[in-house]
Every structure is written in structure tokens, then in C-alpha cells.
Design a protein around this motif. Structure first.
Motif, PDB file in Angstrom:
ATOM      1  N   THR A   1      -5.142   3.730  -4.317  1.00  0.00           N
ATOM      2  CA  THR A   1      -4.015   4.172  -5.141  1.00  0.00           C
ATOM      3  C   THR A   1      -4.543   4.753  -6.449  1.00  0.00           C
ATOM      4  O   THR A   1      -5.268   4.072  -7.188  1.00  0.00           O
ATOM      5  CB  THR A   1      -3.086   2.990  -5.447  1.00  0.00           C
ATOM      6  N   PRO A   2      -4.242   6.022  -6.767  1.00  0.00           N
ATOM      7  CA  PRO A   2      -4.838   6.653  -7.957  1.00  0.00           C
ATOM      8  C   PRO A   2      -4.636   5.865  -9.243  1.00  0.00           C
ATOM      9  O   PRO A   2      -5.539   5.792 -10.082  1.00  0.00           O
ATOM     10  CB  PRO A   2      -4.134   8.012  -8.004  1.00  0.00           C
ATOM     11  N   ALA A   3      -3.467   5.259  -9.402  1.00  0.00           N
ATOM     12  CA  ALA A   3      -3.185   4.538 -10.644  1.00  0.00           C
ATOM     13  C   ALA A   3      -4.081   3.316 -10.818  1.00  0.00           C
ATOM     14  O   ALA A   3      -4.225   2.810 -11.933  1.00  0.00           O
ATOM     15  CB  ALA A   3      -1.716   4.105 -10.674  1.00  0.00           C
ATOM     16  N   PHE A   4      -4.714   2.849  -9.741  1.00  0.00           N
ATOM     17  CA  PHE A   4      -5.554   1.660  -9.828  1.00  0.00           C
ATOM     18  C   PHE A   4      -6.949   1.981 -10.334  1.00  0.00           C
ATOM     19  O   PHE A   4      -7.699   1.065 -10.701  1.00  0.00           O
ATOM     20  CB  PHE A   4      -5.642   0.959  -8.472  1.00  0.00           C
ATOM     21  N   ALA A   5      -7.335   3.234 -10.325  1.00  0.00           N
ATOM     22  CA  ALA A   5      -8.616   3.688 -10.899  1.00  0.00           C
ATOM     23  C   ALA A   5      -9.828   2.989 -10.294  1.00  0.00           C
ATOM     24  O   ALA A   5     -10.822   2.758 -10.976  1.00  0.00           O
ATOM     25  CB  ALA A   5      -8.610   3.518 -12.417  1.00  0.00           C
TER      26      ALA A   5
ATOM     27  N   THR B   1      -3.099  -3.605   8.421  1.00  0.00           N
ATOM     28  CA  THR B   1      -4.052  -2.712   9.057  1.00  0.00           C
ATOM     29  C   THR B   1      -5.082  -2.215   8.048  1.00  0.00           C
ATOM     30  O   THR B   1      -4.869  -2.262   6.836  1.00  0.00           O
ATOM     31  CB  THR B   1      -3.331  -1.498   9.666  1.00  0.00           C
ATOM     32  N   SER B   2      -6.186  -1.714   8.568  1.00  0.00           N
ATOM     33  CA  SER B   2      -7.229  -1.173   7.687  1.00  0.00           C
ATOM     34  C   SER B   2      -6.727   0.046   6.928  1.00  0.00           C
ATOM     35  O   SER B   2      -7.125   0.280   5.782  1.00  0.00           O
ATOM     36  CB  SER B   2      -8.474  -0.819   8.504  1.00  0.00           C
ATOM     37  N   SER B   3      -5.837   0.827   7.543  1.00  0.00           N
ATOM     38  CA  SER B   3      -5.305   2.000   6.842  1.00  0.00           C
ATOM     39  C   SER B   3      -4.427   1.577   5.670  1.00  0.00           C
ATOM     40  O   SER B   3      -4.461   2.197   4.596  1.00  0.00           O
ATOM     41  CB  SER B   3      -4.510   2.880   7.809  1.00  0.00           C
ATOM     42  N   VAL B   4      -3.667   0.497   5.831  1.00  0.00           N
ATOM     43  CA  VAL B   4      -2.850  -0.008   4.725  1.00  0.00           C
ATOM     44  C   VAL B   4      -3.759  -0.529   3.609  1.00  0.00           C
ATOM     45  O   VAL B   4      -3.533  -0.269   2.422  1.00  0.00           O
ATOM     46  CB  VAL B   4      -1.905  -1.122   5.218  1.00  0.00           C
ATOM     47  N   ALA B   5      -4.801  -1.259   3.982  1.00  0.00           N
ATOM     48  CA  ALA B   5      -5.735  -1.791   2.988  1.00  0.00           C
ATOM     49  C   ALA B   5      -6.432  -0.666   2.233  1.00  0.00           C
ATOM     50  O   ALA B   5      -6.568  -0.714   1.004  1.00  0.00           O
ATOM     51  CB  ALA B   5      -6.760  -2.687   3.666  1.00  0.00           C
ATOM     52  N   SER B   6      -6.860   0.360   2.949  1.00  0.00           N
ATOM     53  CA  SER B   6      -7.553   1.479   2.307  1.00  0.00           C
ATOM     54  C   SER B   6      -6.625   2.240   1.376  1.00  0.00           C
ATOM     55  O   SER B   6      -7.016   2.640   0.275  1.00  0.00           O
ATOM     56  CB  SER B   6      -8.123   2.425   3.372  1.00  0.00           C
ATOM     57  N   ALA B   7      -5.376   2.452   1.819  1.00  0.00           N
ATOM     58  CA  ALA B   7      -4.423   3.175   0.984  1.00  0.00           C
ATOM     59  C   ALA B   7      -4.115   2.395  -0.293  1.00  0.00           C
ATOM     60  O   ALA B   7      -3.989   2.981  -1.380  1.00  0.00           O
ATOM     61  CB  ALA B   7      -3.138   3.435   1.770  1.00  0.00           C
ATOM     62  N   TYR B   8      -4.000   1.096  -0.165  1.00  0.00           N
ATOM     63  CA  TYR B   8      -3.746   0.280  -1.353  1.00  0.00           C
ATOM     64  C   TYR B   8      -4.892   0.425  -2.346  1.00  0.00           C
ATOM     65  O   TYR B   8      -4.688   0.697  -3.534  1.00  0.00           O
ATOM     66  CB  TYR B   8      -3.565  -1.184  -0.972  1.00  0.00           C
TER      67      TYR B   8
END
Length: 569
Positions: free
Chosen positions: A486-490, A476-483
């Protein structure tokens, strides 16, 4: 007695004054220093083309070539030899009709007559066709025309000198009468050595006359190696290329060298072959023994660069006004790419969808039930690592994706990951696409790669997009956006209203002469992340994000507007 002595002293004083006066009167003043000034008496010949040598005759030149400076029409020329009365120079590229100036001994003099720049003679042409069963060297003194599919056979090498021009003929020139456009294909175990220089790049371009060139005038360049792909060995090649994928597994295989090479107006579809467009540069199973640096693809009607399996690395790539995708990876490609810039024409796109980066792993219909693809040749998954990429689509707010809106509406994603790819992207700039990233797949395929780090997107900037991330399939788009967030990904997200913080160069979107180096104070000049996937000896450590820090590596060898370039002289 005292009076006599005073007179005696007075006489002596008077005599001394007379002697001093006489001495001053007789002294000859020192001569003024002689300043030696050069002169130009004649130019021989007074009319000549670029690249030819001319003699400047005169007086008082320095006999050391490096102590003289000669300019022709304001452009500095290379001095071949020097004597006190004669300077022999090469007419430089860019020279104009005008006076010749010589600077020597701190003095500059100009010729009393005008030097006239003559048009260069038209170079002879030679045809390349069929299969080449010999080592062949191409010279810059000849223009070569590809007619139909031209194969460099196994165990033979084509070497191309710096400055050489090779033109791709249209379908009407196919000697076999099959309407196949000119295409250069280097077969497995063959080599292409195209070692241009920044001053003399090698150019592959359209055979059409200046002013009449367009995307898809010819096929492109294809290299085929023995590095592994994840295709079954019986898989036939696409685009009408003869042969099958086979099952070689030599990751260090060497298909040659492409350096300072321009590829223009390629990507035509081939007759009677579905989905047959080749990229400007297509790489099939090419190994990391091959060198690919400083390659520009301009106005390909298909992809600019396509990797089908293999391990080859590449640096300093330019995708200029591509119709489809700028960088496409497939068939288990696991190489590394750093420093690539793409500039789109926002009014031109492919109905099949235009993306900055598209990465996939298998063909439609495969893996329909979500079962991971069968491991072939040790490569179960496309998993390249890209870093320091900049791709620019719309300079203003992008147009939403819509199949009902041809042209503008066919732009999709800056990064499109699907069909179980394992793509990684670091420290890059995605600008002006409707979607920053689209993640398309299943929970047992692409979603698993997100969770285990096979897919890794970190330190990237997504700017001027309508949406930063979108999902499709079972993601889903929400899963893609959350990924992506992710703060650690900067990763950084910059809305259209805030793109000024990026301080892009004022000429960033200049189609004819772009400059991608950010301005001082740009947030792009800091914030780069490190990662274990970037620790190999291939990657250059940077502090900036995107393809450029303070060095414009496109200077000198690229041509962003070759429509009217005269390649015949």
C-alpha cells in the motif's frame, strides 16, 4: 686648536669603545632553561592481575593525578593517587605484559623493567537452588551456579552487582533429581534488580567449561508479574514453571530492572513437559514499571525474547544466533519495543520454524470457528508496537522453505503474524529471510485487524527476500502482498541484486565482531515514517530505518563470541 679638539674627541670615542667592549666581555650569558624529566625507578609489585593496584616509583611526577597518564602494555590505567615520587594505579582490563609508560609535563618515559600481567585468581563459587525466601545480593567477587529451578519468592528481591557472573547448571545438577536445568524464576511480587553497566555488564551463561558451551545448556531467566494477560486464570504455566496465570490487572506492576545484561546458551527443554523450552528471557505478565534496557541473548536454543501478556517496555535488545525466534509475543502483550538487532547463523534453525518476529494471540485449537477471542482481563488481543528493529538471516540469497531440507530449510519469515494478533511494526529492516512477512489467519480475525489498522506495518525495508509477503489460512498471498505494498505505508522492497543500495557495514555479518552501523550514503539513514502509535513518551523519534543510525549502541557491553571467555576470574 682644531687638531687638539679632534684628538680629544677621538680619545673619548676610543674610551667609550673600550668601556663597551669590557661590559660585553664581563656579561654572563643567561643559563639554559632546566627541563625536569620524570624517571621510573621501579614497579611494585612487578607482577599483578587485572583489577589490582600497583605503585610506580620514580621522580618528577605531577602531584595531580589528572596531569599524569600511565599505560600498562599500551592500555591506559586509572590513577588512584599521585605524588612527585609515586603513582598508584589500577591494572586495567586489556592490559598486557610489557613496559609501563608515564606521560607527564609533555614528556613520556618508560620503565626500565617489564611489568608482567598475572592471571586473575579464580573466584569462589556459590550455589543458588530451591526457593529464596529472603532479600539476596549477589557480588561480582563470586561466581554463582543455578541448580534446578531457582525461585525468588513473592515480596523478596534479588540484587545483582555489576560485573557478576551467574552460571546455569545442566540437568544433571538438579538437586531434586528431576533433570531440570538451572533456571532463574522471579515470581509474582518478587523483583530482580540486575543493574549492570556498559563497562561491567552482568552475565548469565553456561556452566560448561570454555570451549564446550552450546545452545540449551541451561534454562534462562523468567520474570512473572501482575500485569494482565488474556489467559484464563486457571491456565498453568509452560516449561514446568509452578503456578497459574491468575487474573491480575496491574499494568504498572514492577518486577525489577534488567540493564546491561547478557544471557548466553540458554533455552534447554525441560523433562516430561511438552514444548517446554523457555526463552533466554521470558516475561509473563510483566508490567511497565519494570525497566528492561541493553539486554543481549546469545545462542538460545529457543526464542531469544518472549513476552506473554503484560505491558513492559524494552529498548536496545540484541538477539545473537538464536535457534528459533528472536522476538515472540503472545497472551495479549501490549508493550512497546524500540531498537533491537538480530543476527542469525544461517546454518542453524529450528524444525518448528525460525522467524525474526513471531506474534500470535491464542493457542492452537482456540477460535477454530473464527469467533474473536473472548476478552479477558481487558486484553482481547496481542497488540504490541515495535520500532527500529533490524533482523539479519542470510547474507546471500536465502534458501527456500522446505521441510525436506533440515537446517537451512527451516527459516521462514522475518515477521510472522498469526492467530488474531494485532502487531505493529515501524521503521525496521528485515533482511535475508525466505519471506519478508507472513500473514496467517481468517477474514474475521487477522484480516479485520489489517483493515482497521490494529495491525500496522509502515516505513519498513524488506531486503534480500525470496518473496516480500505471503498469506496462509484464508488470507491469500496476493492479499498479503497488496497490503504490504500500500503506497501510504511507505514500505520499501529491495531485491537481492540491489542490496548494495543499503550500504550495510562491511562487518555487518561478522559473527565474532559485527558492526551494524550503515555506511555513509545508505538509504537506510532516511525515510522513517511517523505514526500516532509512536507519539508516546517512550519512543525516540528517528529519521533512519532499522536499529542503527550513526551510533553503535552495542559497543562495549556485548559479546558476540563468548565461547572461550573466561568467566571464572
Amino acid at each position: 686648536m682644531k687638531t687638539s679638539m679632534r684628538w680629544t674627541h677621538t680619545l673619548w670615542l676610543f674610551a667609550a669603545l673600550l668601556m663597551l667592549f669590557a661590559a660585553c666581555k664581563d656579561k654572563t650569558p643567561d643559563p639554559a632553561p632546566v627541563v625536569t624529566v620524570a624517571t621510573i625507578t621501579s614497579i611494585d609489585p612487578a607482577t599483578a592481575p587485572v583489577g589490582s593496584t600497583i605503585a610506580i616509583n620514580g621522580t618528577n611526577f605531577n602531584t595531580s593525578p589528572g596531569s599524569n597518564t600511565v599505560s600498562i602494555g599500551g592500555v591506559t590505567a586509572t590513577i588512584v593517587s599521585a605524588s612527585a615520587t609515586r603513582l598508584v594505579v589500577t591494572v586495567p582490563t586489556g592490559a598486557q605484559t610489557g613496559a609501563v609508560a608515564v606521560t607527564t609535563g609533555g614528556q613520556t618515559v618508560q620503565s626500565p623493567t617489564t611489568f608482567t600481567l598475572a592471571p586473575s585468581p579464580v573466584k569462589p563459587t556459590a550455589t543458588l537452588q530451591g526457593t529464596i525466601f529472603q532479600n539476596r545480593t549477589l557480588s561480582k567477587d563470586t561466581v554463582y551456579v543455578l541448580k534446578g529451578y531457582v525461585y525468588v519468592a513473592a515480596d523478596y528481591t534479588m540484587t545483582i552487582a555489576p560485573g557478576t557472573v551467574i552460571k546455569g547448571g545442566g540437568p544433571e545438577l538438579d538437586p531434586l533429581g528431576k533433570n531440570a536445568a538451572g533456571t532463574l524464576i522471579v515470581e509474582r511480587r518478587g523483583k530482580l534488580i540486575a543493574n549492570g553497566t556498559a563497562a561491567s555488564p552482568i552475565v548469565f551463561t553456561s556452566n560448561k567449561a570454555a570451549g564446550q558451551r552450546k545452545p540449551g545448556d541451561w534454562g534462562g531467566i523468567v520474570l512473572i508479574g501482575k500485569s494482565p494477560t488474556n489467559r484464563p486464570g486457571v491456565t498453568t504455566y509452560f516449561g514446568g514453571i509452578r503456578g497459574t496465570a491468575e487474573t491480575y490487572n496491574e499494568p504498572e506492576d514492577n518486577s525489577g530492572l534488567l540493564q546491561y545484561v547478557r544471557i548466553e546458551y540458554a533455552g534447554t527443554g525441560q523433562p516430561l513437559v511438552a514444548d517446554s523450552k523457555l526463552a533466554g528471557l521470558t516475561l509473563i505478565g510483566v508490567g511497565r514499571g519494570t525497566v528492561i534496557n541493553n539486554v543481549q541473548v546469545t545462542q538460545s536454543s529457543a526464542d531469544a525474547f518472549s513476552w506473554y501478556g503484560g505491558t513492559v517496555d524494552a529498548k536496545y535488545l540484541v538477539a545473537n544466533r538464536t535457534t528459533r525466534n528472536e522476538w515472540a509475543t503472545n497472551w495479549g502483550y501490549v508493550g512497546r519495543v524500540q531498537f533491537g538487532v538480530g543476527l542469525r547463523d544461517a546454518t542453524v534453525a529450528d524444525p518448528a520454524g525460525s522467524n525474526g518476529i513471531e506474534s500470535q494471540n491464542y493457542d492452537p485449537g482456540e477460535n477454530a470457528d473464527g469467533t474473536p477471542i473472548t476478552r479477558l482481563n481487558g486484553l482481547p488481543q496481542t497488540a504490541p508496537v515495535f520500532a527500529n528493529i533490524s533482523t539479519f538471516a542470510f547474507s546471500t540469497a536465502p534458501t527456500a522453505i522446505s521441510a525436506a531440507s533440515p537446517g537451512l530449510g527451516y527459516y521462514q519469515s522475518g515477521v510472522y503474524l498469526r492467530r488474531n494478533t494485532g502487531f505493529s511494526l515501524y521503521n525496521s529492516l528485515i533482511y535475508g529471510y525466505p519471506e519478508g512477512v507472513r500473514l496467517e489467519g481468517t477474514t474475521t480475525g487477522l484480516a479485520a485487524s489489517l483493515a482497521n489498522g490494529t495491525i500496522d506495518l509502515r516505513g519498513n525495508v524488506f531486503a534480500n527476500t525470496l518473496t516480500s509477503a505471503a498469506g496462509s489460512g484464508t488470507i491469500t498471498s496476493s492479499v498479503a502482498s497488496a497490503y504490504l505494498a500500500t503506497p501510504a505505508f511507505a514500505n520499501q522492497f529491495v531485491g537481492t541484486a540491489d542490496v548494495g543500495t543499503l550500504a550495510l557495514n562491511g562487518a555487518n555479518f561478522n559473527a565474532a565482531a559485527p558492526n551494524f552501523v550503515p555506511q555513509t550514503g545508505s538509504t537506510l539513514l532516511a525515510g522513517a515514517v511517523s505514526n500516532t502509535k509512536l507519539t508516546s513518551g517512550f519512543f525516540v523519534t528517528t529519521t533512519y530505518r532499522g536499529a542503527f543510525g550513526t551510533d553503535n549502541w552495542t559497543t562495549g557491553w556485548t559479546n558476540f563470541n563468548p565461547q572461550n571467555t573466561d568467566y571464572d576470574r
